[in-house]
Design a protein around this motif. Structure first.
Motif, PDB file in Angstrom:
ATOM      1  N   TRP A  95     -13.187 -56.415  45.667  1.00  0.00           N
ATOM      2  CA  TRP A  95     -12.265 -57.103  46.584  1.00  0.00           C
ATOM      3  C   TRP A  95     -12.828 -58.446  47.035  1.00  0.00           C
ATOM      4  N   LEU A 149      -6.140 -57.800  48.434  1.00  0.00           N
ATOM      5  CA  LEU A 149      -5.807 -56.394  48.663  1.00  0.00           C
ATOM      6  C   LEU A 149      -4.492 -56.016  47.989  1.00  0.00           C
ATOM      7  N   PHE A 216      -9.115 -51.001  50.505  1.00  0.00           N
ATOM      8  CA  PHE A 216      -9.242 -51.429  49.110  1.00  0.00           C
ATOM      9  C   PHE A 216      -9.728 -50.323  48.176  1.00  0.00           C
TER      10      PHE A 216
END
Length: 224
Positions: A95, A149, A216
């Motif tokens: 992420w 995300l 995430f």
């Protein structure tokens, strides 16, 4: 996590920028939006500062949607997403790496959009440049936090660009409003106090950065 994130960001930037075409579509779309909106004003009439700021951020957001679809498609197309999930690195590094790569690409695009807004919309930096730069940094980070995300959530879905847009834009309304107000003050040079809007952008970043860190792993690793 930081080391893994930097590795992923470098890999993505090399793949996107290496061919020289990865950023062409987002930049061209943003420039087209700015140019088309510039045609809405009568000849010789300037676009109001707040409207110009809104056009700049609209171009940035549409460019960001294309950027994150491109970044996540890098693994999706060759089946490498599972390898990243199973790699002995924190999944949060994916992420953060995508967010850093997206931030870099978004800043490159905005470096084109800003002079285009000055040229086509008749704007200029008339005051509050420091606050505008801080607002840009805060707003851009909030944009890429959510983009990294929700871009993972949209992958593997039909019409993923539309899905990402539908999910992302409503959440970004407070941040978008803050960015518009801060840039409008910069364009107008009227000395308007934007401290409250900067605080709103900072609070948004903190809230959604924490939410992204929590969500995430479920979003990226839970769908096969």
């Amino acid at each position: 996590m930081i080391r893994a994130a930097l590795t992923i960001a470098r890999k993505d930037l090399r793949l996107v920028l290496g061919g020289g075409v990865g950023l062409a579509q987002p930049v061209l779309l943003g420039l087209l939006l700015i140019f088309v909106f510039s045609l809405s004003r009568p000849p010789g009439e300037l676009v109001p500062p707040q409207a110009a700021a809104g056009i700049f951020w609209l171009a940035s957001l549409f460019a960001m949607v294309l950027v994150f679809n491109t970044l996540y498609a890098l693994e999706e197309h060759n089946g490498a997403r599972l390898a990243l999930v199973l790699a002995p690195v924190p999944v949060h590094g994916v992420w953060l790496g995508k967010a850093l790569a997206g931030l870099t690409l978004l800043l490159i695009a905005q470096a084109v959009f800003f002079p285009a807004a000055v040229a086509f919309l008749g704007q200029g930096v008339r005051g509050g440049a420091g606050q505008a730069l801080l607002g840009l940094a805060l707003a851009d980070w909030g944009v890429v936090v959510l983009g990294a995300l929700l871009g993972a959530l949209a992958q593997g879905q039909a019409a993923r660009e539309s899905l990402l847009t539908l999910l992302l834009f409503p959440l970004l309304v407070p941040l978008l409003l803050a960015g518009i107000k801060i840039f409008a003050a910069c364009f107008a040079g009227d000395g308007a106090d934007t401290t409250g809007w900067l605080g709103l952008a900072g609070a948004f970043d903190a809230l959604f950065s924490g939410a992204a860190l929590i969500l995430f792993p479920f979003v990226y690793g839970g769908e096969e």
